[in-house]
Design a protein around this motif. Structure first.
Motif, PDB file in Angstrom:
ATOM      1  N   GLY A 285       0.812  -1.213   0.000  1.00 14.59           N
ATOM      2  CA  GLY A 285       0.000   0.000   0.000  1.00 14.59           C
ATOM      3  C   GLY A 285       0.845   1.262   0.000  1.00 14.59           C
ATOM      4  O   GLY A 285       0.513   2.250  -0.679  1.00 14.59           O
ATOM      5  N   LEU A 286       1.951   1.234   0.733  1.00 14.84           N
ATOM      6  CA  LEU A 286       2.811   2.419   0.826  1.00 14.84           C
ATOM      7  C   LEU A 286       3.465   2.765  -0.505  1.00 14.84           C
ATOM      8  O   LEU A 286       3.836   3.918  -0.736  1.00 14.84           O
ATOM      9  N   LYS A 287       3.620   1.783  -1.394  1.00 11.62           N
ATOM     10  CA  LYS A 287       4.223   2.075  -2.703  1.00 11.62           C
ATOM     11  C   LYS A 287       3.383   3.066  -3.494  1.00 11.62           C
ATOM     12  O   LYS A 287       3.899   3.743  -4.398  1.00 11.62           O
ATOM     13  N   THR A 288       2.109   3.183  -3.167  1.00 13.64           N
ATOM     14  CA  THR A 288       1.238   4.122  -3.876  1.00 13.64           C
ATOM     15  C   THR A 288       1.185   5.478  -3.186  1.00 13.64           C
ATOM     16  O   THR A 288       0.492   6.377  -3.644  1.00 13.64           O
ATOM     17  N   ARG A 289       1.892   5.614  -2.086  1.00 10.70           N
ATOM     18  CA  ARG A 289       1.866   6.839  -1.292  1.00 10.70           C
ATOM     19  C   ARG A 289       3.184   7.604  -1.447  1.00 10.70           C
ATOM     20  O   ARG A 289       4.183   7.050  -1.908  1.00 10.70           O
ATOM     21  N   PRO A 290       3.225   8.855  -1.024  1.00  9.16           N
ATOM     22  CA  PRO A 290       4.447   9.673  -1.195  1.00  9.16           C
ATOM     23  C   PRO A 290       5.513   9.358  -0.148  1.00  9.16           C
ATOM     24  O   PRO A 290       5.736  10.122   0.791  1.00  9.16           O
ATOM     25  N   VAL A 291       6.152   8.204  -0.283  1.00 15.00           N
ATOM     26  CA  VAL A 291       7.223   7.827   0.638  1.00 15.00           C
ATOM     27  C   VAL A 291       8.541   7.756  -0.127  1.00 15.00           C
ATOM     28  O   VAL A 291       8.564   7.438  -1.316  1.00 15.00           O
ATOM     29  N   ASP A 292       9.632   8.059   0.553  1.00 17.36           N
ATOM     30  CA  ASP A 292      10.963   8.010  -0.063  1.00 17.36           C
ATOM     31  C   ASP A 292      11.753   6.802   0.377  1.00 17.36           C
ATOM     32  O   ASP A 292      12.667   6.365  -0.325  1.00 17.36           O
TER      33      ASP A 292
END
Length: 926
Positions: A285-292
């Protein structure tokens, strides 16, 4: 081989053709668990030298391996032939005006490139954990990545141009149209063959699709076959084949990167999940969010660091199976950062969590969280048994397979008895590392490792179609398994590529392409116990992270190399073997030229201070006469000090007769230009004001100034009194010493005796710690802080001046720039920010040469082995402003060496405070 060495010595300066046993052993060691001893090591400073060395090696049919920093983990930087070591002439860096690109030589350290790009808000894409030590040549040759760069920002995908030297001596610069045009003519056959290989791949739909699929995740196993499907121009294909080729196809002499943004606003959070599967579902799910960055840590890795200082208390109470994700998001503005944090929290709230995660933007707190992640690898290495090796493997699978893969790996750990193994890694890319310890000195243990690796490779390839190497390169470690991962058709392509570029097979043979199915079990590095002189040495993993900090690295040995050699000497001693030439050479290269500064410990993943080993060995090697002299000097320190002042007076008399330059030659470099004159210690005069104990250290008492008023102690007293303090000088200071000068020579007992004497005097003067105690030399401050362990309130002068004096003084800033030097002890005490603040309060422009760490003076090393001081300061000259009005630090002997090297008079930072506060007071009365 002697004929080749003779030929190399005719081409290169003699000191850059290394054949002694000690340094060949030292450079035969990299960060991997393999070792090969080169027949000769050559240090090259430009492309022409590389070409000539390669040509000579080819004429004598000897293999050639290129080495940058030697931080590689898979055995790609060792050889039993000719080792070509990149010298500082290849450390070049040219940044485009807008910062969009940067052209970098292969000997540049990655972090240094980023430091230069930082003012433009840019950085290079690759961000390996070793970036503070790793050099661009190795980073490009291994296609290194890291926690944030993923696949989009690695060397392959941010390459703008490359300059390479091929095995036949031809240079191609893909950023130079003329070079490309010439190469298209001279190497038409090579380019035609590359073109044909690409056509063959594109005509094979199944192979083409397989290549594309393999590079959707991180992959550094074998050659970069994606170049054959990503590009149609054979020049572009060639350029990208060089990335990840590990020195087997040619020498990379320059890389031009397209830079990426380095956002100033960052936030991090540590999120805890009840199990691995839940954490990995969250990663999807985090891959679709603005994470670095999203770093995964299994329960074993969290347990490994739970008891370290500063770790979250929750780490000690988590249930078995719990898994953490360390998440970072970045943005160009604070407002946008908050929006990104909100989006990430929205995603996390969709999963069961052990506790609600909280993002922090505080730099210190972010560093604390990332220390959880950074501490995992060294935590395993630090607790392993002496004689064992710590191994870090590196694999990748599709992110949806991550949880199942990690659980399967844990089952393999249990099956093969690697109960200490941990898993962590770059979860966003499905890239995890697993760390375990291994004894390669026992045949059955080697067999256990072999069986384990067979199972790991079978699991990754057959069940997950994953990458056996995601970012560490293939090396010798995974060369036998390249065909298993890629299949016969793709592996055949790799063989053709190798033969096309290196038909004689002389460039780094055995790396990437290797016919021996047991190559990964050959040339395993021995790790003999280092003895009991300094037990932490056995924790050394020989990674090389320490080397950029060391003032003797490149002159003689680095901390890693001192430990490598000491391990071999210990092995020989235990086996009853003669230490021979290696032992003789170690006296100078290992012991005499070690500054003992301890900066190595600040970069070491397991906190080893190699200087402590050196001091212990020096103590063991002391003759009876030397030990007696040390004892006499300690017992009669006032007399010793008086003799030193007499010698200094005699030196000044000799200088007046023959001149400083000639006297320097006559004394082997011990006499320095601008040597201070002896002066008596200053005396306090103020009786009113806040009481503070001031201990004038012995270097300041011996090395004074041209007049009594300019002496260090007199200046400190003057500034303290100007700030409203009433300094107290301990009684009998001429006989007192912190013990540092004795400790550096290996006289540990005498050093502790002097420290104890000083403690008693300070305790009496401070009314048992009622008043703060200030020392005017950072080396002595560090010594006493460590010895006292907070039994008394000891402050370094830099620390006390910043915290207590600065708020009380009026200062008139200087218009001209000043130089400052953060000496090694001040650096270890974390005084950088305070030293800079003091200087900026006194001057409009402050320059701290960035590439100078320890000055190499090392107490008396600058007098005894002046070449160490000169080597450590070799890069300072370009950073000295033409109109500089002075240099400032906080160690007297460091200041002597800096003055001699630069021609700029260096003094304690208190002199700058004195001058600027005196000028402010004068102007206030006008």
């Amino acid at each position: 081989m002697s004929a080749l060495i003779d030929a190399l010595r005719r081409r290169l300066p003699a000191d850059r053709v290394i054949t002694d046993e000690l340094r060949r052993l030292a450079y035969g060691t990299d960060g991997s668990f393999y070792r090969l001893i080169p027949e000769v090591v050559t240090v090259v400073n430009d492309e022409d030298e590389v070409r000539d060395v390669v040509n000579l090696a080819r004429q004598h049919q000897r293999p050639v391996t290129f080495r940058a920093a030697g931080t590689s983990l898979c055995g790609q930087a060792v050889t039993d032939g000719v080792l070509v070591l990149l010298g500082e002439g290849l450390a070049t860096c040219a940044i485009a005006v807008d910062g969009a690109t940067v052209a970098v030589g292969p000997a540049m350290v990655g972090a240094e490139v980023n430091r230069r790009l930082a003012p433009l808000g840019k950085k290079i894409g690759p961000d390996p954990a070793s970036i503070n030590a790793a050099k661009i040549g190795g980073m490009a040759a291994n296609n290194s990545s890291g926690m944030c760069c993923g696949t989009a920002q690695n060397s392959y995908n941010t390459l703008a141009a490359i300059r390479v030297l091929l095995a036949d001596g031809t240079v191609l610069d893909t950023g130079d149209a003329a070079s490309v045009a010439t190469f298209r003519v001279s190497h038409a056959a090579l380019l035609s063959r590359l073109d044909q290989l690409a056509d063959d791949v594109r005509a094979d739909a199944a192979l083409c699709e397989r290549i594309r699929t393999k590079y959707k995740i991180k992959n550094t196993t074998g050659y970069s076959l994606n170049a054959l499907v990503d590009f149609t121009d054979p020049v572009d294909i060639l350029a990208h084949l060089m990335i990840g080729s590990e020195g087997t196809l040619g020498f990379i002499s320059q890389v031009t990167y397209r830079t990426v943004p380095e956002y100033a606003h960052k936030a991090s959070a540590l999120a805890f999940f009840p199990d691995m599967e839940t954490a990995c579902r969250a990663v999807v799910g985090l891959k679709t969010r603005p994470v670095d960055a999203v770093e995964l840590l299994d329960r074993a890795s969290l347990r490994a660091v739970a008891h370290k200082p500063g770790m979250p208390p929750l780490l000690k109470t988590l249930d078995e199976g719990a898994t953490a994700l360390l998440i970072e998001t970045r943005a160009p503005s604070a407002a946008e950062l908050q929006e990104r944090i909100g989006a990430v929290l929205d995603e996390l709230n969709a999963y069961p969590l052990v506790e609600a995660p909280a993002f922090t933007t505080d730099a210190a707190e972010i560093e604390r969280l990332w220390n959880v992640r950074k501490g995992t690898f060294p935590a395993v290495g630090a607790v392993r048994k002496p004689g064992t090796t710590v191994i870090i493997e590196d694999v990748a699978v599709a992110v949806p397979d991550l949880a199942a893969c990690c659980l399967d790996l844990q089952h393999l750990f249990a099956k093969h008895g690697y109960h200490e193994a941990i898993i962590f890694g770059h979860a966003l890319e499905g890239n995890v590392h697993f760390v375990f310890t291994q004894d390669f000195g026992i045949e059955t243990e080697v067999a256990r490792y072999a069986a384990f690796m067979d199972d790991v490779c079978a699991l990754l390839v057959k069940k997950y179609d994953g990458s056996l190497k995601a970012e560490h390169g293939t090396g010798r470690n995974m060369a036998p398994f390249v065909e298993l991962e890629w299949g016969a058709r793709a592996y055949g392509l790799m063989r053709q590529i190798k033969a096309l570029f290196d038909p004689e097979g002389l460039l780094n043979p055995g790396v990437i392409i290797n016919d021996d199915p047991e190559a990964h079990l050959q040339h395993l590095k021995p790790m003999p116990a280092a003895g009991e002189l300094y037990a932490p040495v056995d924790r050394c993993i020989e990674c090389g992270f320490c080397e950029p900090q060391c003032p003797s690295h490149g002159l003689t040995l680095s901390p890693r190399q001192r430990i490598v050699a000491w391990r071999e000497l210990s092995r020989r001693h235990a086996a009853g073997e003669a230490t021979g030439e290696l032992g003789e050479d170690y006296l100078y290269q290992g012991l005499e030229t070690c500054a003992g500064c301890g900066l190595c410990s600040t970069a070491c993943p397991v906190g080893i201070e190699t200087g402590a080993l050196v001091r212990a060995v020096r103590g063991e090697n002391l003759s009876g006469v030397a030990r007696q002299l040390g004892q006499v000097a300690a017992q009669h320190f006032a007399t010793t000090q008086a003799l030193a002042r007499t010698a200094l007076k005699a030196g000044h008399l000799a200088e007046s007769l023959v001149g400083a330059k000639l006297l320097g030659k006559l004394t082997g470099g011990a006499w320095k230009a601008g040597m201070p004159r002896p002066q008596p210690a200053g005396r306090a005069t103020a009786s009113q004001g806040d009481k503070v104990v001031y201990f004038p250290t012995c270097a300041g008492r011996i090395f004074g100034a041209d007049t009594p008023a300019e002496a260090l102690s007199a200046t400190v007293i003057r500034v303290l009194e100007r700030a409203g303090y009433a300094p107290i000088i301990p009684a009998g200071i001429d006989a007192l010493c912190c013990g540092q000068s004795f400790a550096s020579k290996g006289l540990a007992a005498e050093a502790d005796r002097k420290s104890a004497e000083l403690e008693a005097a300070l305790r009496e003067a401070s009314d048992n710690g009622k008043y703060p105690i200030v020392l005017d030399a950072s080396a002595c401050s560090l010594r006493m802080k460590t010895y006292l362990a907070e039994r008394l309130p000891v402050y370094d002068l830099v620390e006390f001046a910043h915290d207590a004096l600065l708020p009380r003084l009026m200062l008139q800033k200087k218009a001209d720039p000043v130089l400052i030097h953060l000496n090694c002890s001040a650096r270890r005490m974390g005084a950088e920010t305070k030293l800079k603040a003091l200087a900026r309060a006194c001057a409009e422009q402050v320059v701290m040469p960035p590439e100078v760490k320890c000055c190499g003076f090392g107490g008396d090393r600058g007098f005894v082995v002046p070449e160490l001081n000169a080597h450590a300061l070799r890069k300072i000259h370009d950073d000295v402003p033409a109109n500089c009005c002075g240099g400032y630090s906080s160690n007297k002997t460091c200041e002597i060496g800096l003055t001699a090297a630069t021609g700029v008079p260096y003094q304690s930072i208190v002199h700058l405070l004195d001058e600027c506060s005196q000028e402010a007071a004068r102007m206030a009365t006008c």
